[in-house]
Design a protein around this motif. Structure first.
Motif, PDB file in Angstrom:
ATOM      1  N   LYS A 209      -6.762   6.406 -17.150  1.00 39.78           N
ATOM      2  CA  LYS A 209      -6.795   7.732 -17.791  1.00 39.78           C
ATOM      3  C   LYS A 209      -7.411   8.819 -16.898  1.00 39.78           C
ATOM      4  CE  LYS A 209      -5.146   5.624 -21.334  1.00 39.78           C
ATOM      5  NZ  LYS A 209      -3.723   5.380 -21.251  1.00 39.78           N
ATOM      6  N   SER A 210      -7.466   8.548 -15.605  1.00 39.16           N
ATOM      7  CA  SER A 210      -7.864   9.639 -14.693  1.00 39.16           C
ATOM      8  C   SER A 210      -6.712  10.633 -14.576  1.00 39.16           C
ATOM      9  CB  SER A 210      -8.221   9.078 -13.314  1.00 39.16           C
ATOM     10  OG  SER A 210      -7.117   8.361 -12.770  1.00 39.16           O
ATOM     11  N   GLY A 211      -5.490  10.150 -14.849  1.00 33.63           N
ATOM     12  CA  GLY A 211      -4.329  11.048 -14.807  1.00 33.63           C
ATOM     13  C   GLY A 211      -3.396  10.791 -13.631  1.00 33.63           C
ATOM     14  N   LYS A 212      -3.335   9.560 -13.168  1.00 33.92           N
ATOM     15  CA  LYS A 212      -2.453   9.233 -12.021  1.00 33.92           C
ATOM     16  C   LYS A 212      -1.001   9.596 -12.345  1.00 33.92           C
ATOM     17  CE  LYS A 212      -3.696   4.881 -12.258  1.00 33.92           C
ATOM     18  NZ  LYS A 212      -4.730   4.987 -13.314  1.00 33.92           N
ATOM     19  N   ASP A 213      -0.551   9.190 -13.546  1.00 30.45           N
ATOM     20  CA  ASP A 213       0.847   9.470 -13.904  1.00 30.45           C
ATOM     21  C   ASP A 213       1.063  10.974 -14.084  1.00 30.45           C
ATOM     22  OD1 ASP A 213       1.873   6.905 -13.809  1.00 30.45           O
ATOM     23  OD2 ASP A 213       1.283   6.434 -15.859  1.00 30.45           O
ATOM     24  N   TYR A 214       0.112  11.615 -14.710  1.00 30.31           N
ATOM     25  CA  TYR A 214       0.231  13.060 -14.952  1.00 30.31           C
ATOM     26  C   TYR A 214       0.351  13.812 -13.625  1.00 30.31           C
ATOM     27  CZ  TYR A 214      -0.815  17.650 -16.947  1.00 30.31           C
ATOM     28  OH  TYR A 214      -0.753  18.967 -17.326  1.00 30.31           O
TER      29      TYR A 214
ATOM     30  N   LYS B 142       0.682  -0.873 -24.197  1.00 32.72           N
ATOM     31  CA  LYS B 142       0.406  -1.631 -22.968  1.00 32.72           C
ATOM     32  C   LYS B 142      -1.034  -2.145 -22.929  1.00 32.72           C
ATOM     33  CE  LYS B 142      -0.751   2.364 -20.089  1.00 32.72           C
ATOM     34  NZ  LYS B 142      -0.289   3.245 -19.018  1.00 32.72           N
TER      35      LYS B 142
ATOM     36  N   ARG C 191      -2.805  -5.572 -21.444  1.00 36.43           N
ATOM     37  CA  ARG C 191      -3.294  -5.270 -20.098  1.00 36.43           C
ATOM     38  C   ARG C 191      -4.029  -6.454 -19.463  1.00 36.43           C
ATOM     39  NH1 ARG C 191      -4.139  -0.678 -16.908  1.00 36.43           N
ATOM     40  NH2 ARG C 191      -3.598   0.729 -18.614  1.00 36.43           N
TER      41      ARG C 191
ATOM     42  N   ARG D 270      -9.018  11.175 -23.441  1.00 32.88           N
ATOM     43  CA  ARG D 270      -7.611  10.809 -23.215  1.00 32.88           C
ATOM     44  C   ARG D 270      -7.284   9.407 -23.744  1.00 32.88           C
ATOM     45  NH1 ARG D 270      -7.597  12.930 -16.968  1.00 32.88           N
ATOM     46  NH2 ARG D 270      -7.531  15.166 -17.448  1.00 32.88           N
TER      47      ARG D 270
ATOM     48  N   ASN E  53      -9.249  15.845 -11.595  1.00 35.28           N
ATOM     49  CA  ASN E  53      -8.274  16.117 -12.677  1.00 35.28           C
ATOM     50  C   ASN E  53      -8.963  16.109 -14.040  1.00 35.28           C
ATOM     51  OD1 ASN E  53      -5.757  16.462 -14.035  1.00 35.28           O
ATOM     52  ND2 ASN E  53      -5.638  14.238 -14.345  1.00 35.28           N
TER      53      ASN E  53
END
Ligand code: ATP
Ligand code: PMV
Length: 201
Positions: free
Chosen positions: A17-22, A67, A71, A139, A168
């Protein structure tokens, strides 16, 4: 068939949830489909895991809670595959890549970085995405023992000299500001590559 020698590979890592995908989606949209592709090491992992366990692959790819239920088990399953062949998921992830800019959105382990450094010694750029615990909690992150204190989340906490660190925490203007130089670099590299291709053709 892949472009086996892309001019630049941006390898992203960061906590849950650091936002890699975002962030990687944002870069992808900006650079466009012809220039850039997102490659997820967890893509082939989730695909195979879903097949073997009768699960919904598309839901495993999403940002929701589905997911998270799997996990811990997916991590262990993936680690067993990596023990036999550390480059297994890396090779599968890049097999269809054709664009000049590759974004690896989810490096988690030193063995992932080592594989890319060995295969593409001139092209790798390591990018860390960071967000505060408070923001990650907002998030949907929840500290889970066995996941957040294990290699999957902590494998790159030490020992990597990141080329870029992206903060981010949700400030869109600040994020844009930080990404400016990355866009310039990626555009330069892909333009140079196009030039080389027309010289060679
Ligand atoms: N800068 C941002 N502004 C608004 N929302 C954001 C931002 N960054 C991330 N988010 C949101 O936070 C959530 C988690 O982000 P994302 O899925 O990109 O994280 P991740 O690091 O890929 O997480 P995971 O490792 O769990 O897949 C998503 O719903 C995403 O849309
Ligand atoms: C199983 C695993 O690939 C899940 C990654 O999921 P995500 O990138 O957080 O959506 C993590 C790992 O490889 O350790």
């Amino acid at each position: 068939m892949s472009t086996t020698n892309p001019p630049i590979i941006l390898i992203f890592s960061g906590k849950r949830k650091s936002g890699k995908d975002y962030v990687t989606d944002l870069i992808h949209k900006r650079l466009g489909d012809d220039t850039c592709c997102i490659l997820r090491l967890s893509g082939p992992l989730k695909e195979q895991y879903a097949k073997e366990h009768g699960l919904d692959f598309s839901k495993l790819l999403g940002a929701g809670q589905y997911k998270e239920r799997y996990r811990a088990d997916m991590i262990q399953w993936g680690e067993r595959m990596r023990e036999q062949d550390p480059g297994f998921f890396c090779r599968l992830a890049i097999r269809e890549a054709k664009q000049p800019v590759w974004i690896i959105s989810d490096a988690r382990r030193m063995s992932d970085l080592q594989w890319f450094w060995r295969e593409f010694p001139q092209q790798c750029c390591c990018v860390r995405v960071e967000a505060s615990e408070q923001i990650r909690l907002q998030r949907g992150w929840k500290f889970t023992p066995g996941i957040d204190d294990a290699e999957s989340e902590c494998g790159l906490d030490q020992g990597v000299q990141f080329d870029w660190i992206i903060n981010n925490n949700g400030d869109a203007v600040l994020l844009e500001e930080q990404l400016k130089e990355l866009f310039v670099l990626a555009k330069e590299k892909s333009a140079h590559n196009n030039g080389q291709q027309s010289i060679n053709s």
